[in-house]
Design a protein around this motif. Structure first.
Motif, PDB file in Angstrom:
ATOM      1  N   LYS A   1       2.087   1.823  -3.492  1.00  0.00           N
ATOM      2  CA  LYS A   1       1.017   2.470  -4.271  1.00  0.00           C
ATOM      3  C   LYS A   1       0.972   3.968  -3.990  1.00  0.00           C
TER       4      LYS A   1
ATOM      5  N   ARG B   1       0.833  -1.212   0.000  1.00  0.00           N
ATOM      6  CA  ARG B   1       0.000   0.000   0.000  1.00  0.00           C
ATOM      7  C   ARG B   1       0.865   1.258   0.000  1.00  0.00           C
TER       8      ARG B   1
ATOM      9  N   ASN C   1      -2.696   1.656  -8.857  1.00  0.00           N
ATOM     10  CA  ASN C   1      -3.581   0.557  -8.467  1.00  0.00           C
ATOM     11  C   ASN C   1      -3.293  -0.704  -9.269  1.00  0.00           C
TER      12      ASN C   1
ATOM     13  N   TYR D   1      -0.152  -2.143  -7.763  1.00  0.00           N
ATOM     14  CA  TYR D   1      -0.500  -2.715  -6.457  1.00  0.00           C
ATOM     15  C   TYR D   1      -1.170  -4.076  -6.630  1.00  0.00           C
ATOM     16  N   GLY D   2      -2.077  -4.178  -7.592  1.00  0.00           N
ATOM     17  CA  GLY D   2      -2.761  -5.446  -7.834  1.00  0.00           C
ATOM     18  C   GLY D   2      -1.801  -6.546  -8.240  1.00  0.00           C
TER      19      GLY D   2
ATOM     20  N   LYS E   1      -3.223   7.385 -10.299  1.00  0.00           N
ATOM     21  CA  LYS E   1      -3.901   6.367  -9.500  1.00  0.00           C
ATOM     22  C   LYS E   1      -4.152   5.083 -10.282  1.00  0.00           C
TER      23      LYS E   1
END
Length: 247
Positions: free
Chosen positions: A213, A210, A227, A230-231, A223
């Motif tokens: 990110k 996190r 994201n 991050y995924g 963003k």
């Protein structure tokens, strides 16, 4: 070639069991222009006794409470006088000859020289962490325990962000990448250190993701990209954990 002074910095707290190995690995490095700095976060076990045992080989030492790992690393780098610094945590180990290999790969305009790091699960090799600076735009892809960093670069980007508790190294290198460009990084195809699993970044892996990110968003990558990255990190970690459990 005149080898630059490298300040090895070890930050620790309550590390009496593993610290001697880290210190011994620094003393065995056989680097001619070495400065050793130890920053203790106010240990309450026998860590200070260990440090006292090796005091003749430690150039600078401080023991006091800090505001987390970033604060401790910044403190050690601020105390150092070397042209480059190298961060070796108390439960990690420097390979013999590694500092000279890194130093000889430094270029006049380069800011970071990265080697490979063996990630160890006890005595077993878990994986080999190879530096990939271009991938900083999606994850932590440069092992800070395998790098020498020019002190001027640390000063230029404002050091490690104390608001980051886990992925401070990713943000630090990402700032260098953004300010100096990809040419700031050079790599060597050699293992320079062992990193031991079980630290804060391993115990709080998803918190670290996190923070990665947030780093990407704060550094202007957007963003959607943050994201997506991050995924990918979460998916790979889940698969890796499942494979490890089945092995």
């Amino acid at each position: 070639m005149t080898l630059p002074t490298i300040s090895v910095i070890t930050v620790c707290r309550n590390a009496q069991e593993c610290l001697p190995r880290a210190i011994e690995s620094v003393l065995a490095s056989d680097y001619p222009n070495l400065e050793y700095v130890v920053v203790d976060g106010g240990s309450t076990d026998g860590t200070l006794d260990v440090i006292e045992r090796y005091s003749a080989s430690i150039d600078r030492f401080v023991s006091e409470r800090d505001d987390g790992i970033s604060d401790a690393m910044n403190k050690g780098i601020a105390l150092s006088t070397g042209e480059f610094h190298y961060l070796l945590h108390a439960d990690d180990r420097l390979m013999p000859g590694a500092l000279e290999l890194l130093a000889r790969a430094a270029t006049p305009d380069g800011q970071v020289v990265c080697g490979q790091v063996r990630v160890m699960d006890g005595d077993k090799l878990f994986r080999l962490f190879r530096p990939e600076p271009l991938k900083l735009r999606e994850k932590m892809s440069v092992p800070h325990m395998g790098c020498i960093v020019r002190k001027g670069a640390w000063e230029a980007v404002g050091g490690y962000d104390v608001a980051r508790r886990i992925a401070m190294d990713h943000l630090f290198f990402l700032k260098i990448f953004k300010q100096f460009g990809a040419s700031a990084f050079s790599t060597i195809d050699t293992v320079v250190a062992d990193y031991s699993l079980g630290g804060l970044s391993d115990r709080r892996m998803f918190d670290g993701f996190r923070e990665v990110k947030k780093n990407l968003i704060d550094m202007g990558f957007g963003k959607i990209w943050a994201n997506f990255s991050y995924g990918k990190l979460v998916t790979k970690a889940v698969i890796r954990a499942a494979l490890r459990a089945w092995s």
